[in-house]
Design a protein around this motif. Structure first.
Motif, PDB file in Angstrom:
ATOM      1  N   PRO A   1       0.838  -1.207   0.000  1.00  7.55           N
ATOM      2  CA  PRO A   1       0.000   0.000   0.000  1.00  7.55           C
ATOM      3  C   PRO A   1       0.873   1.257   0.000  1.00  7.55           C
ATOM      4  CG  PRO A   1      -0.713  -1.541   1.714  1.00  7.55           C
ATOM      5  CD  PRO A   1       0.552  -2.089   1.144  1.00  7.55           C
ATOM      6  N   GLY A   2       0.433   2.266  -0.743  1.00  9.05           N
ATOM      7  CA  GLY A   2       1.144   3.556  -0.734  1.00  9.05           C
ATOM      8  C   GLY A   2       2.383   3.592  -1.611  1.00  9.05           C
ATOM      9  N   ASN A   3       2.757   2.454  -2.222  1.00 11.78           N
ATOM     10  CA  ASN A   3       3.957   2.458  -3.061  1.00 11.78           C
ATOM     11  C   ASN A   3       3.670   2.974  -4.468  1.00 11.78           C
ATOM     12  OD1 ASN A   3       5.547   1.272  -1.021  1.00 11.78           O
ATOM     13  ND2 ASN A   3       6.667   0.121  -2.576  1.00 11.78           N
TER      14      ASN A   3
ATOM     15  N   PRO B   1      -9.539   4.462  -5.384  1.00  5.18           N
ATOM     16  CA  PRO B   1      -9.082   3.077  -5.257  1.00  5.18           C
ATOM     17  C   PRO B   1      -7.966   2.938  -4.228  1.00  5.18           C
ATOM     18  CG  PRO B   1      -8.038   4.099  -7.128  1.00  5.18           C
ATOM     19  CD  PRO B   1      -8.986   5.123  -6.575  1.00  5.18           C
ATOM     20  N   GLN B   2      -7.709   1.682  -3.830  1.00  4.33           N
ATOM     21  CA  GLN B   2      -6.532   1.381  -3.005  1.00  4.33           C
ATOM     22  C   GLN B   2      -5.351   0.990  -3.891  1.00  4.33           C
ATOM     23  OE1 GLN B   2      -8.859  -1.588  -1.029  1.00  4.33           O
ATOM     24  NE2 GLN B   2      -8.775  -0.472   0.902  1.00  4.33           N
ATOM     25  N   LEU B   3      -5.667   0.611  -5.133  1.00  8.24           N
ATOM     26  CA  LEU B   3      -4.630   0.361  -6.140  1.00  8.24           C
ATOM     27  C   LEU B   3      -5.069   1.056  -7.425  1.00  8.24           C
ATOM     28  CD1 LEU B   3      -2.157  -1.124  -7.418  1.00  8.24           C
ATOM     29  CD2 LEU B   3      -3.719  -3.007  -7.941  1.00  8.24           C
ATOM     30  N   LEU B   4      -4.167   1.865  -7.956  1.00 11.28           N
ATOM     31  CA  LEU B   4      -4.445   2.606  -9.188  1.00 11.28           C
ATOM     32  C   LEU B   4      -3.430   2.143 -10.233  1.00 11.28           C
ATOM     33  CD1 LEU B   4      -5.906   4.986 -10.600  1.00 11.28           C
ATOM     34  CD2 LEU B   4      -4.267   6.526  -9.518  1.00 11.28           C
ATOM     35  N   VAL B   5      -3.937   1.659 -11.362  1.00 13.97           N
ATOM     36  CA  VAL B   5      -3.074   1.116 -12.413  1.00 13.97           C
ATOM     37  C   VAL B   5      -3.203   2.026 -13.630  1.00 13.97           C
ATOM     38  CG1 VAL B   5      -2.613  -0.901 -13.854  1.00 13.97           C
ATOM     39  CG2 VAL B   5      -3.432  -1.227 -11.516  1.00 13.97           C
ATOM     40  N   LEU B   6      -2.084   2.617 -14.042  1.00 13.06           N
ATOM     41  CA  LEU B   6      -2.110   3.647 -15.093  1.00 13.06           C
ATOM     42  C   LEU B   6      -1.274   3.194 -16.277  1.00 13.06           C
ATOM     43  CD1 LEU B   6      -1.459   6.786 -12.821  1.00 13.06           C
ATOM     44  CD2 LEU B   6      -3.672   5.927 -13.631  1.00 13.06           C
ATOM     45  N   ASP B   7      -1.932   2.851 -17.377  1.00 12.24           N
ATOM     46  CA  ASP B   7      -1.218   2.384 -18.573  1.00 12.24           C
ATOM     47  C   ASP B   7      -1.126   3.536 -19.575  1.00 12.24           C
ATOM     48  OD1 ASP B   7       0.025   0.940 -20.513  1.00 12.24           O
ATOM     49  OD2 ASP B   7      -1.438  -0.699 -20.572  1.00 12.24           O
TER      50      ASP B   7
ATOM     51  N   GLY C   1       0.228 -19.485 -12.027  1.00 12.23           N
ATOM     52  CA  GLY C   1       0.633 -18.681 -10.879  1.00 12.23           C
ATOM     53  C   GLY C   1      -0.573 -18.082 -10.170  1.00 12.23           C
ATOM     54  N   ARG C   2      -0.270 -17.300  -9.116  1.00  6.83           N
ATOM     55  CA  ARG C   2      -1.351 -16.791  -8.257  1.00  6.83           C
ATOM     56  C   ARG C   2      -1.206 -15.301  -8.021  1.00  6.83           C
ATOM     57  NH1 ARG C   2      -3.071 -18.791  -2.991  1.00  6.83           N
ATOM     58  NH2 ARG C   2      -1.072 -18.011  -2.270  1.00  6.83           N
ATOM     59  N   ILE C   3      -2.361 -14.646  -7.947  1.00  6.41           N
ATOM     60  CA  ILE C   3      -2.386 -13.236  -7.542  1.00  6.41           C
ATOM     61  C   ILE C   3      -3.250 -13.158  -6.289  1.00  6.41           C
ATOM     62  CG2 ILE C   3      -3.026 -10.879  -8.196  1.00  6.41           C
ATOM     63  CD1 ILE C   3      -2.519 -11.614 -11.094  1.00  6.41           C
ATOM     64  N   THR C   4      -2.688 -12.597  -5.209  1.00  5.34           N
ATOM     65  CA  THR C   4      -3.431 -12.534  -3.946  1.00  5.34           C
ATOM     66  C   THR C   4      -3.388 -11.108  -3.380  1.00  5.34           C
ATOM     67  OG1 THR C   4      -1.423 -13.214  -2.809  1.00  5.34           O
ATOM     68  CG2 THR C   4      -3.061 -14.939  -3.261  1.00  5.34           C
ATOM     69  N   GLY C   5      -4.335 -10.837  -2.493  1.00  2.92           N
ATOM     70  CA  GLY C   5      -4.355  -9.552  -1.775  1.00  2.92           C
ATOM     71  C   GLY C   5      -4.858  -8.398  -2.605  1.00  2.92           C
ATOM     72  N   ARG C   6      -5.707  -8.694  -3.603  1.00  3.22           N
ATOM     73  CA  ARG C   6      -6.151  -7.600  -4.470  1.00  3.22           C
ATOM     74  C   ARG C   6      -7.011  -6.605  -3.683  1.00  3.22           C
ATOM     75  NH1 ARG C   6      -6.003  -6.875  -9.037  1.00  3.22           N
ATOM     76  NH2 ARG C   6      -5.725  -9.025  -9.697  1.00  3.22           N
ATOM     77  N   PRO C   7      -6.590  -5.334  -3.673  1.00  3.75           N
ATOM     78  CA  PRO C   7      -7.421  -4.308  -3.035  1.00  3.75           C
ATOM     79  C   PRO C   7      -8.427  -3.743  -4.035  1.00  3.75           C
ATOM     80  CG  PRO C   7      -5.340  -3.365  -3.701  1.00  3.75           C
ATOM     81  CD  PRO C   7      -5.351  -4.788  -4.200  1.00  3.75           C
ATOM     82  N   ARG C   8      -9.226  -2.769  -3.586  1.00  3.88           N
ATOM     83  CA  ARG C   8     -10.150  -2.092  -4.517  1.00  3.88           C
ATOM     84  C   ARG C   8      -9.299  -1.379  -5.568  1.00  3.88           C
ATOM     85  NH1 ARG C   8     -12.417   0.966  -1.002  1.00  3.88           N
ATOM     86  NH2 ARG C   8     -11.620   2.967  -1.682  1.00  3.88           N
ATOM     87  N   THR C   9      -9.560  -1.676  -6.818  1.00  2.39           N
ATOM     88  CA  THR C   9      -8.629  -1.299  -7.889  1.00  2.39           C
ATOM     89  C   THR C   9      -9.311  -0.439  -8.953  1.00  2.39           C
ATOM     90  OG1 THR C   9      -7.480  -3.400  -7.547  1.00  2.39           O
ATOM     91  CG2 THR C   9      -7.069  -2.296  -9.635  1.00  2.39           C
ATOM     92  N   ALA C  10      -8.602   0.539  -9.460  1.00  4.48           N
ATOM     93  CA  ALA C  10      -9.073   1.297 -10.631  1.00  4.48           C
ATOM     94  C   ALA C  10      -7.960   1.309 -11.675  1.00  4.48           C
ATOM     95  CB  ALA C  10      -9.444   2.723 -10.238  1.00  4.48           C
TER      96      ALA C  10
END
Ligand SMILES: Nc1ncnc2c1ncn2[C@@H]1O[C@H](COP(=O)(O)OP(=O)(O)OP(=O)(O)O)[C@@H](O)[C@H]1O
Length: 290
Positions: A31-33, A144-150, A61-70
């Motif tokens: 978080p916060g990174n 969001p708690q995770l923001l993904v910017l492409d 593989g696995r993805i875990t701990g997904r926060p609310r994401t935009a």
């Protein structure tokens, strides 16, 4: 408390026998990174970001701990049958706002990005840059708690590019993790907590020592406080260099994108710090133009 998002041994290929675009990827996003992903065209950056955003699933593989994401995709669908504010209000309601609160938040965000004048224009009629502003606002609106910017900065005018950098700085200061791809090496220069290069279907963490001089535009803030007083922790997180030349006077240098966050933390601290000066430092590029 929010957990880290983790990718464990993640691989992705398209089609049953397609080549592995990503393989054996391990990545932790706390978080916060602020995390930058780079690499030449076609290496798999967007593939990785779609996995992080949760709109695509790993082949293995696995993805875990997904926060609310935009997510701001590389290509935003523009031909939606809504006006900009109509679309954003609709999404705001999906995120749990009342209609009135969603419209208010949408208009505030559009205004921040210089898009208020076309809030009521049908999205299909918006210019490329204007619809990119809507793409950016729909993600920020979600808080969001995770923001993904492409490549979210692509097509934005200069003021909106700066505003998006500021918004990213605000969100990371508030605990949102942000992962971004951008082909401009100066984007949020000096600010990322980690930079990864996609290479040979894997991720290389860039590990060179922190540069002795800050890269990209940066700002030095001079503040005074009590002798022996400690600057608030949330103010110092993005500080590139700090000194206390005389007791109680602190000089803190931050990436320009983060100066508002630093100032807000200082001014809202209890007791608040006295801001003596805010100085935009010349970058090597501006120096060489003199
Ligand atoms: N939906 C898809 N179906 C098939 N192949 C795909 C798909 N999406 C991506 N690929 C392939 O995966 C590889 C990586 O593509 P990706 O878009 O992730 O790269 P990128 O690093 O983001 O590129 P760019 O910098 O050009 O945006 C490419 O070879 C691409 O052709």
């Amino acid at each position: 408390m929010q957990r880290d998002l983790r990718l464990d041994n993640v691989g992705r290929r398209y089609g049953l026998r397609g080549p592995w675009v990503l393989r054996g990827v391990h990545l932790t996003v706390p978080p916060g990174n602020l995390i930058r992903v780079e690499g030449p065209n076609g290496t798999g950056k967007s593939t990785l970001l779609r996995l992080l955003a949760g709109i695509d699933a790993p082949t293995e593989g696995r993805i875990t701990g997904r926060p609310r994401t935009a997510y701001v995709p590389e290509r935003f669908p523009t031909a939606l049958p809504f006006t900009a504010v109509g679309y954003l209000t609709h999404l705001g309601k999906v995120h749990g706002f009342s209609r009135a609160a969603a419209t208010r938040a949408a208009l505030e965000w559009l205004d921040r990005f210089g898009a208020a004048s076309y809030a009521r224009t049908p999205m299909a009629q918006l210019s490329k840059g204007s619809s990119q502003k809507v793409a950016v606002v729909q993600a920020l609106l979600a808080e969001p708690q995770l923001l993904v910017l492409d490549e979210a900065w692509t097509g934005l005018d200069a003021a909106a590019r700066e505003e998006l950098e500021r918004a990213v700085a605000e969100r990371t200061a508030g605990g949102t993790a942000v992962v971004f791809v951008d082909h401009d090496p100066g984007r949020l220069a000096g600010a990322p907590d980690a930079t990864y290069t996609v290479r040979d279907a894997g991720l290389d963490l860039r590990t060179e020592d922190a540069p002795s001089a800050p890269t990209g535009p940066h700002v030095t803030v001079v503040v005074q406080g009590p002798r022996g007083g400690q600057l608030p922790a949330d103010a110092t997180r993005t500080v590139i260099s700090a000194e206390e030349p005389t007791p109680g006077t602190h000089h803190s240098t931050v990436p320009a994108s983060h100066s508002d966050v630093l100032l807000r933390a200082l001014l809202t601290a209890r007791p608040p710090w006295h801001v003596v000066s805010v100085r935009q430092e010349p970058t090597p590029e501006t120096e060489s133009r003199r």
